[in-house]
Design a protein around this motif. Structure first.
Motif, mmCIF file in Angstrom:
data_model
loop_
_atom_site.group_PDB
_atom_site.id
_atom_site.type_symbol
_atom_site.label_atom_id
_atom_site.label_comp_id
_atom_site.label_asym_id
_atom_site.label_seq_id
_atom_site.Cartn_x
_atom_site.Cartn_y
_atom_site.Cartn_z
ATOM 1 N N GLY A 168 0.816 -1.204 0.000
ATOM 2 C CA GLY A 168 0.000 0.000 0.000
ATOM 3 C C GLY A 168 0.851 1.256 0.000
ATOM 4 N N ALA A 169 1.894 1.262 0.821
ATOM 5 C CA ALA A 169 2.750 2.450 0.899
ATOM 6 C C ALA A 169 3.394 2.737 -0.450
ATOM 7 N N TYR A 195 -3.649 7.814 7.567
ATOM 8 C CA TYR A 195 -2.545 6.840 7.569
ATOM 9 C C TYR A 195 -2.345 6.338 6.147
ATOM 10 N N HIS A 196 -1.077 6.375 5.698
ATOM 11 C CA HIS A 196 -0.800 5.940 4.332
ATOM 12 C C HIS A 196 0.394 5.002 4.212
ATOM 13 N N GLU A 268 -8.346 8.906 2.500
ATOM 14 C CA GLU A 268 -8.970 7.591 2.677
ATOM 15 C C GLU A 268 -10.487 7.854 2.758
ATOM 16 N N GLU A 273 -6.592 3.395 9.953
ATOM 17 C CA GLU A 273 -5.831 3.417 11.217
ATOM 18 C C GLU A 273 -6.306 4.572 12.105
ATOM 19 N N ASP A 301 -7.346 6.774 -1.362
ATOM 20 C CA ASP A 301 -6.553 5.662 -0.833
ATOM 21 C C ASP A 301 -7.546 4.628 -0.304
ATOM 22 N N VAL A 303 -6.810 1.463 0.223
ATOM 23 C CA VAL A 303 -6.023 0.303 0.641
ATOM 24 C C VAL A 303 -6.794 -0.531 1.667
ATOM 25 N N GLN A 304 -7.433 0.148 2.633
ATOM 26 C CA GLN A 304 -8.153 -0.599 3.675
ATOM 27 C C GLN A 304 -9.654 -0.727 3.365
ATOM 28 N N LYS A 330 -3.789 -4.510 0.169
ATOM 29 C CA LYS A 330 -4.467 -5.414 1.114
ATOM 30 C C LYS A 330 -5.368 -6.438 0.412
HETATM 31 C C1 LIG Z 1 -5.360 3.467 4.069
HETATM 32 C C2 LIG Z 1 -4.005 2.817 4.029
HETATM 33 N N1 LIG Z 1 -3.101 3.251 3.145
HETATM 34 C C3 LIG Z 1 -1.880 2.699 3.055
HETATM 35 C C4 LIG Z 1 -1.517 1.667 3.893
HETATM 36 C C5 LIG Z 1 -0.148 1.073 3.795
HETATM 37 O O1 LIG Z 1 -0.237 -0.206 3.242
HETATM 38 P P1 LIG Z 1 0.972 -1.235 3.416
HETATM 39 O O2 LIG Z 1 1.010 -1.623 4.851
HETATM 40 O O3 LIG Z 1 0.598 -2.372 2.498
HETATM 41 O O4 LIG Z 1 2.193 -0.528 2.973
HETATM 42 C C6 LIG Z 1 -2.432 1.179 4.828
HETATM 43 C C7 LIG Z 1 -2.068 0.109 5.748
HETATM 44 O O5 LIG Z 1 -2.679 -0.157 6.753
HETATM 45 C C8 LIG Z 1 -3.710 1.779 4.899
HETATM 46 O O6 LIG Z 1 -4.630 1.365 5.783
#
Ligand SMILES: Cc1ncc(COP(=O)(O)O)c(C=O)c1O
Length: 485
Positions: A168-169, A195-196, A268, A273, A301, A303-304, A330
């Motif tokens: 994700g990062a 959180y990213h 997000e 987080e 974002d 990711v979650q 994820k």
């Molecule tokens: C919204 C969001 N972006 C980015 C990330 C980062 O993802 P990764 O842990 O796969 O690098 C997360 C991880 O929890 C997340 O919740």
């Protein structure tokens, strides 16, 4: 060792053995080939019931955790001191034989269930075919197929293109890189409670210092933080929260940064987080509209919140928001590491050749898993299932909130639900209560996760294949846990 259970598909496995051949191997007569057709769901199938047979953590977990302490960096956190041996669907089997209800999906990853049958089958096939070429050295089909699937699934009727990376990062970093390159602007606007990730740029994008940033600076420049309309803790009137938040955000952008300097607004759609903060209705559409008017790239974002988690394939769909770029990770890989950036074709194509890439990004085994995960979501109706879970879990949590004043708010969408714990009679964050609830649940075979800027949120991210019975059982353990504090 194979367990019992329903058979819904098959995995064909070639096993190399030195005895009892089913056919001789012409290449090497001493190496004989066994051919066996595994009933697919029995590869890791576990009965979907909670079963506590030792103290949790048990002796084998304790021994493993000690070994971990000797060998593994102390900089890593540890939510559950419980080691896992196998997992299927929504049950985790620990090394002491306890069957634990998975209410976290490895932080929102195994949305399609642990070791989902299509994911397992695709991975086995792909590992046998080839494991790596580096897509930018020599391409292969399933990377392209994952991009095609993302381009189809991400909202918007415009032409889209995608890029695959590992985490994700890394995906967030790439989205920022591409947005800066396309706009020829540098400023990135992010939110309170965001959180990213944990790379240098994503640390700078994160809101919370401890544990993500403390001592790890200096951080990347040109990052600007604006208020998040966190309704439970908003000090202004609730009725005008969207308008007031937009006023503060646009003031900051126009007076302190200059809208013409902003490459992207990164958000997000439901903060993860940060504590499952759901923005008020109308906020995301207003932000997207503002971005469009000022030539700013709107990056979601997901990711979650993505991959059916919230009762939509992506959370932005709730209000019909069409982002310019959308970041996934994820849940896309069904448990294997994969992440993606999907965006308007003209943005994604604006970067010079070889400006993007990486050795492992879009690894074929991870892509095979992703195709299995996406097929599972679409063919098994997991978007609808997330809505059903949201109703069952949400109702259960609201019933607990009515009973226990320590629960200040229940919020979330679909199978992304949370409770925020407070000192009763106030809105003072109560992280001590979270610790107690987590400890009770762990000891009684239910894994739940914490979150939140104040560490006072319990979040629920069950696999979308969890049965109603397991959910109800988890809620009953949670009820007992709240009764103890
Ligand atoms: C919204 C969001 N972006 C980015 C990330 C980062 O993802 P990764 O842990 O796969 O690098 C997360 C991880 O929890 C997340 O919740």
């Amino acid at each position: 060792m194979l367990g019992d259970g329903a058979v819904d598909a098959n995995v064909h496995l070639m096993v190399f053995s030195l005895s009892s051949p089913s056919q001789p191997n012409p290449q090497c007569p001493s190496l004989e080939i066994w051919s066996y057709t595994f009933p697919m769901t029995t590869l890791t199938n576990l009965e979907q019931v909670r079963r506590v047979v030792t103290a949790i953590p048990g002796p084998n977990s304790n021994a493993l955790i000690q070994r971990r302490a000797e060998a593994v960096s102390g900089g890593l956190g540890l939510t559950f001191p419980v080691a896992i041996e196998r997992a299927s669907d929504a049950i985790l089997l620990d090394v002491d034989g306890n069957q634990i209800i998975d209410m976290g999906s490895g932080i929102g990853v195994t949305n399609v269930g642990n070791s989902a049958s299509r994911v397992v089958a695709n991975v086995i096939d792909q590992v046998q075919a080839f494991t790596h070429t580096c897509f930018t050295v020599a391409p292969y089909l399933n990377y392209i197929e994952v991009c095609e699937a993302l381009n189809r699934l991400v909202p918007g009727t415009h032409k889209k293109k995608s890029l695959l990376v590992n985490s994700g990062a890394e995906a967030v970093e790439n989205a920022v890189k591409i947005a800066r390159h396309y706009t020829k602007r540098q400023a990135i606007v992010v939110f309170e409670h965001a959180y990213h990730g944990r790379t240098n740029l994503t640390m700078a994008l994160n809101a919370k210092n401890m544990p993500y940033k403390e001592g790890f600076g200096p951080f990347a420049p040109e990052i600007y933080r604006v208020p998040m309309p966190y309704s439970y803790r908003w000090i202004g009137p609730q009725e005008t929260i969207t308008e007031d938040a937009m006023e503060m955000i646009t003031h900051k952008i126009e007076k302190e940064i200059g809208a013409h300097n902003v490459a992207a607004i990164l958000i997000e759609p439901i903060q993860g987080e940060g504590g499952f903060i759901v923005p008020p209705k109308g906020f995301l559409p207003a932000l997207a509209q503002y971005s469009r008017e000022h030539g700013i790239i709107f990056i979601a974002d997901e990711v979650q919140s993505g991959f059916a988690r919230t009762g939509h394939m992506f959370a932005v769909e709730e209000e019909g928001v069409v982002p310019d770029m959308l970041v996934t990770a994820k849940g896309i890989g069904g448990g294997l590491p994969l992440a993606g950036v999907t965006g308007r074709a003209e943005i994604m194509d604006s970067v010079h050749v070889a400006g993007l890439g990486g050795t492992f990004g879009g690894n074929p085994v991870a892509c095979a898993a992703a195709l299995g995960a996406i097929a599972t979501i679409e063919e098994d109706g997991l978007v609808e299932r997330a809505n059903h879970i949201g109703k069952l879990l949400g109702d259960g949590l609201r019933a607990l909130a009515a009973k226990y004043p320590v629960i200040g708010e229940v919020r979330g969408r679909g199978a992304m639900q949370a409770v925020e714990l407070i000192v009763p009679g106030s809105i003072e964050p109560n992280s001590a209560a979270v610790t107690k609830v987590l400890k009770y649940c762990t000891a009684n075979g239910v894994f739940i996760l914490s979150a939140g800027t104040y560490g006072n949120v319990i979040r629920f991210l069950p696999p979308l294949v969890i049965s109603d019975e397991l959910l109800t059982d988890a809620l009953s353990v949670l009820d007992e846990a709240f009764a103890t504090i």
